[in-house]
Motif scaffolding. Structure first.
Motif, PDB file in Angstrom:
ATOM      1  N   ALA A   6       0.903  -1.402   0.049  1.00  0.00           N
ATOM      2  CA  ALA A   6      -0.012  -0.189   0.101  1.00  0.00           C
ATOM      3  C   ALA A   6       0.844   1.240   0.024  1.00  0.00           C
ATOM      4  O   ALA A   6       0.369   2.216  -0.048  1.00  0.00           O
ATOM      5  N   GLY A   7       2.252   1.247   0.208  1.00  0.00           N
ATOM      6  CA  GLY A   7       3.068   2.253   0.121  1.00  0.00           C
ATOM      7  C   GLY A   7       3.215   2.759   1.404  1.00  0.00           C
ATOM      8  O   GLY A   7       4.121   3.925   1.621  1.00  0.00           O
ATOM      9  N   ASP A   8       2.646   2.154   2.547  1.00  0.00           N
ATOM     10  CA  ASP A   8       2.893   2.411   3.910  1.00  0.00           C
ATOM     11  C   ASP A   8       4.455   1.842   4.319  1.00  0.00           C
ATOM     12  O   ASP A   8       4.681   1.161   3.991  1.00  0.00           O
ATOM     13  N   TYR A   9       5.212   2.826   5.307  1.00  0.00           N
ATOM     14  CA  TYR A   9       6.417   2.449   5.791  1.00  0.00           C
ATOM     15  C   TYR A   9       6.124   1.354   6.586  1.00  0.00           C
ATOM     16  O   TYR A   9       5.140   1.248   7.372  1.00  0.00           O
ATOM     17  N   ARG A  10       7.206   0.443   6.479  1.00  0.00           N
ATOM     18  CA  ARG A  10       7.384  -0.608   7.615  1.00  0.00           C
ATOM     19  C   ARG A  10       8.354  -0.692   8.514  1.00  0.00           C
ATOM     20  O   ARG A  10       9.581  -0.786   8.426  1.00  0.00           O
ATOM     21  N   PRO A  11       8.039  -0.078   9.869  1.00  0.00           N
ATOM     22  CA  PRO A  11       8.986   0.080  11.047  1.00  0.00           C
ATOM     23  C   PRO A  11       9.344  -1.187  11.195  1.00  0.00           C
ATOM     24  O   PRO A  11      10.538  -1.277  11.833  1.00  0.00           O
ATOM     25  N   LEU A  12       8.655  -2.146  11.248  1.00  0.00           N
ATOM     26  CA  LEU A  12       9.170  -3.367  11.865  1.00  0.00           C
ATOM     27  C   LEU A  12       9.388  -4.307  10.717  1.00  0.00           C
ATOM     28  O   LEU A  12       8.409  -4.949   9.942  1.00  0.00           O
ATOM     29  N   LYS A  13      10.492  -4.637  10.548  1.00  0.00           N
ATOM     30  CA  LYS A  13      10.953  -5.309   9.152  1.00  0.00           C
ATOM     31  C   LYS A  13      10.893  -7.110   9.107  1.00  0.00           C
ATOM     32  O   LYS A  13      10.535  -7.572   8.196  1.00  0.00           O
ATOM     33  N   THR A  14      10.213  -7.532  10.587  1.00  0.00           N
ATOM     34  CA  THR A  14       9.878  -8.596  10.561  1.00  0.00           C
ATOM     35  C   THR A  14       8.310  -9.131  10.393  1.00  0.00           C
ATOM     36  O   THR A  14       7.998  -9.960  10.457  1.00  0.00           O
ATOM     37  N   ALA A  15       7.621  -7.846  10.197  1.00  0.00           N
ATOM     38  CA  ALA A  15       6.088  -7.971  10.287  1.00  0.00           C
ATOM     39  C   ALA A  15       5.936  -8.577   8.797  1.00  0.00           C
ATOM     40  O   ALA A  15       6.703  -8.702   7.687  1.00  0.00           O
ATOM     41  N   PRO A  16       4.963  -9.219   8.856  1.00  0.00           N
ATOM     42  CA  PRO A  16       4.637 -10.414   7.431  1.00  0.00           C
ATOM     43  C   PRO A  16       3.873  -9.193   6.272  1.00  0.00           C
ATOM     44  O   PRO A  16       2.741  -9.829   6.078  1.00  0.00           O
ATOM     45  N   ASN A  17       4.288  -8.097   6.100  1.00  0.00           N
ATOM     46  CA  ASN A  17       3.747  -7.419   5.001  1.00  0.00           C
ATOM     47  C   ASN A  17       4.679  -6.827   4.003  1.00  0.00           C
ATOM     48  O   ASN A  17       4.484  -5.720   3.603  1.00  0.00           O
ATOM     49  N   LEU A  18       5.752  -7.624   3.861  1.00  0.00           N
ATOM     50  CA  LEU A  18       6.688  -7.260   2.731  1.00  0.00           C
ATOM     51  C   LEU A  18       6.132  -7.184   1.240  1.00  0.00           C
ATOM     52  O   LEU A  18       5.328  -8.209   1.033  1.00  0.00           O
ATOM     53  N   ARG A  19       6.443  -6.071   0.612  1.00  0.00           N
ATOM     54  CA  ARG A  19       5.692  -5.900  -0.585  1.00  0.00           C
ATOM     55  C   ARG A  19       6.090  -7.018  -1.667  1.00  0.00           C
ATOM     56  O   ARG A  19       7.061  -7.641  -1.467  1.00  0.00           O
ATOM     57  N   GLN A  20       5.213  -7.205  -2.538  1.00  0.00           N
ATOM     58  CA  GLN A  20       5.383  -8.203  -3.707  1.00  0.00           C
ATOM     59  C   GLN A  20       6.040  -7.227  -4.897  1.00  0.00           C
ATOM     60  O   GLN A  20       5.808  -5.985  -4.924  1.00  0.00           O
ATOM     61  N   GLY A  21       6.011  -7.942  -6.120  1.00  0.00           N
ATOM     62  CA  GLY A  21       6.238  -7.394  -7.306  1.00  0.00           C
ATOM     63  C   GLY A  21       7.608  -7.206  -7.761  1.00  0.00           C
ATOM     64  O   GLY A  21       8.117  -6.300  -8.586  1.00  0.00           O
ATOM     65  N   TRP A  22       8.792  -7.912  -7.182  1.00  0.00           N
ATOM     66  CA  TRP A  22      10.141  -7.381  -7.388  1.00  0.00           C
ATOM     67  C   TRP A  22      10.949  -8.799  -7.482  1.00  0.00           C
ATOM     68  O   TRP A  22      10.586  -9.774  -7.023  1.00  0.00           O
ATOM     69  N   ARG A  23      12.093  -8.684  -8.048  1.00  0.00           N
ATOM     70  CA  ARG A  23      12.989  -9.909  -8.117  1.00  0.00           C
ATOM     71  C   ARG A  23      14.375  -9.168  -7.931  1.00  0.00           C
ATOM     72  O   ARG A  23      14.772  -8.153  -8.807  1.00  0.00           O
ATOM     73  N   LEU A  24      15.136  -9.730  -6.970  1.00  0.00           N
ATOM     74  CA  LEU A  24      16.545  -9.331  -6.658  1.00  0.00           C
ATOM     75  C   LEU A  24      17.514 -10.449  -7.193  1.00  0.00           C
ATOM     76  O   LEU A  24      17.436 -11.583  -6.545  1.00  0.00           O
ATOM     77  N   GLU A  25      18.301 -10.013  -8.042  1.00  0.00           N
ATOM     78  CA  GLU A  25      19.418 -10.834  -8.508  1.00  0.00           C
ATOM     79  C   GLU A  25      20.773 -10.530  -7.938  1.00  0.00           C
ATOM     80  O   GLU A  25      21.150  -9.572  -8.185  1.00  0.00           O
ATOM     81  N   VAL A  26      21.320 -11.304  -7.279  1.00  0.00           N
ATOM     82  CA  VAL A  26      22.761 -11.210  -6.535  1.00  0.00           C
ATOM     83  C   VAL A  26      23.649 -12.295  -7.156  1.00  0.00           C
ATOM     84  O   VAL A  26      23.276 -13.297  -7.748  1.00  0.00           O
ATOM     85  N   ALA A  27      25.004 -11.725  -7.174  1.00  0.00           N
ATOM     86  CA  ALA A  27      26.070 -12.465  -7.941  1.00  0.00           C
ATOM     87  C   ALA A  27      26.696 -13.668  -6.985  1.00  0.00           C
ATOM     88  O   ALA A  27      26.898 -14.811  -7.662  1.00  0.00           O
ATOM     89  N   ASP A  28      26.347 -13.687  -5.708  1.00  0.00           N
ATOM     90  CA  ASP A  28      27.318 -14.619  -4.813  1.00  0.00           C
ATOM     91  C   ASP A  28      26.579 -14.688  -3.524  1.00  0.00           C
ATOM     92  O   ASP A  28      25.763 -13.846  -3.132  1.00  0.00           O
ATOM     93  N   LEU A  29      27.047 -15.553  -2.694  1.00  0.00           N
ATOM     94  CA  LEU A  29      26.792 -15.658  -1.349  1.00  0.00           C
ATOM     95  C   LEU A  29      26.901 -14.266  -0.444  1.00  0.00           C
ATOM     96  O   LEU A  29      26.106 -14.062   0.368  1.00  0.00           O
ATOM     97  N   GLY A  30      28.058 -13.829  -0.576  1.00  0.00           N
ATOM     98  CA  GLY A  30      28.400 -12.651   0.062  1.00  0.00           C
ATOM     99  C   GLY A  30      27.159 -11.292  -0.093  1.00  0.00           C
ATOM    100  O   GLY A  30      26.771 -10.844   0.779  1.00  0.00           O
ATOM    101  N   GLU A  31      26.801 -11.393  -1.311  1.00  0.00           N
ATOM    102  CA  GLU A  31      25.806 -10.268  -1.861  1.00  0.00           C
ATOM    103  C   GLU A  31      24.544 -10.606  -1.147  1.00  0.00           C
ATOM    104  O   GLU A  31      23.769  -9.805  -0.952  1.00  0.00           O
TER     105      GLU A  31
END
Length: 97
Positions: free
Chosen positions: A61-86
């Motif tokens: 909904a575009g609302d700020y998520r102050p608690l990152k462990t809350a079960p309201n992570l936004r959808q619609g994205w894909r993150l590609e990282v190169a390795d285990l460190g990233e």
């Protein structure tokens, strides 16, 4: 490095971590997306672990998520990282601490 080794030991080809789905690539990298977007197409693509900061900042909904462990992570994205460190850096941004 011990944290990365532990992370490597628990990851399978497809792993779930909170609301995240983490998939290994054949090139040795990882793809991270919202677990509910597993079969979605047209996701917004990110390639920098620091992009996880912005992805995790707001809910669908575009609302700020102050608690990152809350079960309201936004959808619609894909993150590609190169390795285990990233991947480890990105996970720290999604779920600090």
């Amino acid at each position: 490095m011990p944290l990365q080794q532990s992370l490597a030991g628990v990851l399978s080809d497809k792993s779930r971590f909170g609301q995240l789905l983490i998939c290994r690539t054949s090139a040795g990298g990882f793809v991270v997306c919202h677990r509910d977007d597993q079969d979605a197409h047209g996701l917004k693509l990110f390639r920098d672990p620091e992009d996880a900061v912005e992805i995790a900042r707001y809910d669908d909904a575009g609302d700020y998520r102050p608690l990152k462990t809350a079960p309201n992570l936004r959808q619609g994205w894909r993150l590609e990282v190169a390795d285990l460190g990233e991947l480890r850096r990105a996970l720290d941004y999604f779920y600090p601490g």
